[in-house]
Write a protein that holds these residues in place. Structure first.
Motif, PDB file in Angstrom:
ATOM      1  N   ILE A   1    -106.890   4.606  33.752  1.00 16.11           N
ATOM      2  CA  ILE A   1    -106.483   3.567  32.708  1.00 16.11           C
ATOM      3  C   ILE A   1    -105.077   4.218  32.331  1.00 16.11           C
ATOM      4  CG2 ILE A   1    -106.297   2.579  30.410  1.00 16.11           C
ATOM      5  CD1 ILE A   1    -109.399   2.219  30.821  1.00 16.11           C
TER       6      ILE A   1
ATOM      7  N   TRP B   1    -105.825  -2.912  34.166  1.00 19.42           N
ATOM      8  CA  TRP B   1    -105.765  -2.377  35.401  1.00 19.42           C
ATOM      9  C   TRP B   1    -106.484  -3.312  36.299  1.00 19.42           C
ATOM     10  CZ3 TRP B   1    -109.863  -1.209  38.717  1.00 19.42           C
ATOM     11  CH2 TRP B   1    -109.437  -0.348  39.674  1.00 19.42           C
TER      12      TRP B   1
ATOM     13  N   TYR C   1    -102.160   3.854  34.951  1.00 21.70           N
ATOM     14  CA  TYR C   1    -101.840   2.535  35.065  1.00 21.70           C
ATOM     15  C   TYR C   1    -100.736   2.329  33.797  1.00 21.70           C
ATOM     16  CZ  TYR C   1    -101.638  -2.689  34.406  1.00 21.70           C
ATOM     17  OH  TYR C   1    -101.224  -3.907  34.659  1.00 21.70           O
TER      18      TYR C   1
END
Ligand SMILES: [Fe+2]
Ligand SMILES: [Fe+2]
Length: 360
Positions: A331, A40, A334
């Motif tokens: 996370i 990320w 992403y």
């Protein structure tokens, strides 16, 4: 994969009580978190902070008449960042077995290297130091090697959190001075937009570094509260800025930085330690020290994964859990964008170590 242990070691193998995470599982979860965060981070770094130390600033427009104090401070910043290769190689070596952390250290090093070059450009274009002087100064700096302040990964991770925040604060305060906002009489009439932009650009990087390492410490704090709190206590007990023993004119630099209102012990307490504590759910240094003392009064079964409940009074465990959950949501968002969610998603796993919190 089954572990094969020699028969004489079977008795020493730590047992994980039912319902608790084994250290191996905790390490796996932390590693996954770091890996997701690193990916990320890299995407974001390339999208939003892809500046260049030569092209991103109008060096020809930098004032040739910077106050001597500002040149001293700029030179000090340049000197510290000059150790970027040492910082990177030492830290990299320490975490080389972790994909997320070692690859991150490379990315981090590539950002720190830009800081060194940008500050060097500022010294050079100030016209107050000759190229020969800069070359010799660099040679002196490079003749010394920066070494890790602590021997293990967790202490160095914690150290980096405080260090990145302290560095960010130094640059932000330099930015304010260069924007003409100093309340010190000797700097009141000074401003320089090029220097202000340099300081601001680098400070944004330092904030990103602080956040990465902070998220890492939060994960450790969540899965290994005792040893992480001990590391935090040890690090703040002997914190000093990186390379302070290597830079030849450190005393003059740190005094100038202090007199300019950029950084000093009070700033460390209020704007570094307190800020990091707040972000880690720790009320105060006193609460941290007393909490650790209390946990030492009960028998320690660390290797056997038992936790003394006293440790959970030392910090806001629920807050840290919320932050680690939020990190995983970031996370996961992403990973959804890329498609990782369908092939190999990063998942949050609750640490059931705190008594009475197993219900949610
Ligand atoms: Fe830096
Ligand atoms: Fe940094």
């Amino acid at each position: 994969m089954a572990e094969i242990l020699p028969p004489n070691m079977l008795n020493e193998r730590p047992q994980t009580p039912a319902g608790l995470l084994s250290n191996r599982e905790k390490d796996r979860l932390i590693e996954r978190g770091f890996l997701g965060l690193y990916r990320w981070y890299t995407a974001r770094s390339q999208e939003t902070r892809n500046w260049n130390p030569d092209r991103s600033f109008d060096w020809k427009a930098l004032s040739r008449d910077l106050p001597p104090e500002i040149v001293t401070v700029t030179q000090g910043f340049f000197a510290v960042e000059q150790y970027a290769p040492d910082f990177t190689s030492s830290l990299l070596n320490l975490v080389r077995r972790s994909h997320g952390r070692s690859h991150f250290q490379l990315r981090w090093g590539s950002e720190e290297e830009k800081h060194a070059d940008a500050w060097e450009n500022a010294v050079l274009f100030s016209g107050k130091r000759t190229p020969q002087w800069i070359a010799e100064y660099k040679e002196r700096l490079k003749s010394q090697t920066w070494e890790l302040p602590f021997p293990d990964a967790i202490h160095n991770l914690v150290y980096t959190v405080f260090q990145e925040r302290a560095t960010q604060l130094n640059y932000l305060n330099m930015m304010k001075i260069a924007q003409g906002k100093s309340d010190k009489p000797h700097l009141a009439n000074f401003s320089d937009p090029v220097l202000a932009k340099v300081a601001q650009t680098i400070a944004v990087d330092e904030a990103a570094h602080y956040n990465f390492f902070l998220e890492g410490v939060r994960m450790y704090l969540y899965y290994y509260p005792q040893r992480t709190l001990e590391a935090i206590k040890n690090v703040i007990g002997q914190f000093s800025m990186p390379a302070s023993t290597l830079v030849p004119d450190w005393k003059e630099f740190s005094e100038t930085v202090y007199r300019a209102g950029i950084y000093g012990p009070r700033d460390f307490n209020r704007d570094v330690m307190q800020v990091a504590f707040r972000n880690l759910g720790i009320e105060s240094r006193k609460a941290l020290e007393e909490g650790i003392k209390k946990t030492r009064e009960v028998p320690d079964f660390e290797g056997y994964n038992h936790q003394s409940t006293a440790i959970f009074d030392t910090f806001d465990y629920g807050m840290v859990e919320g932050d680690v959950k939020r990190l995983h949501i970031k996370i996961q968002d992403y990973e959804k964008e890329i498609g990782f969610d369908t092939v190999d998603p990063t998942e949050f796993v609750k640490n059931p170590a705190l008594p009475g919190t197993n219900s949610d």
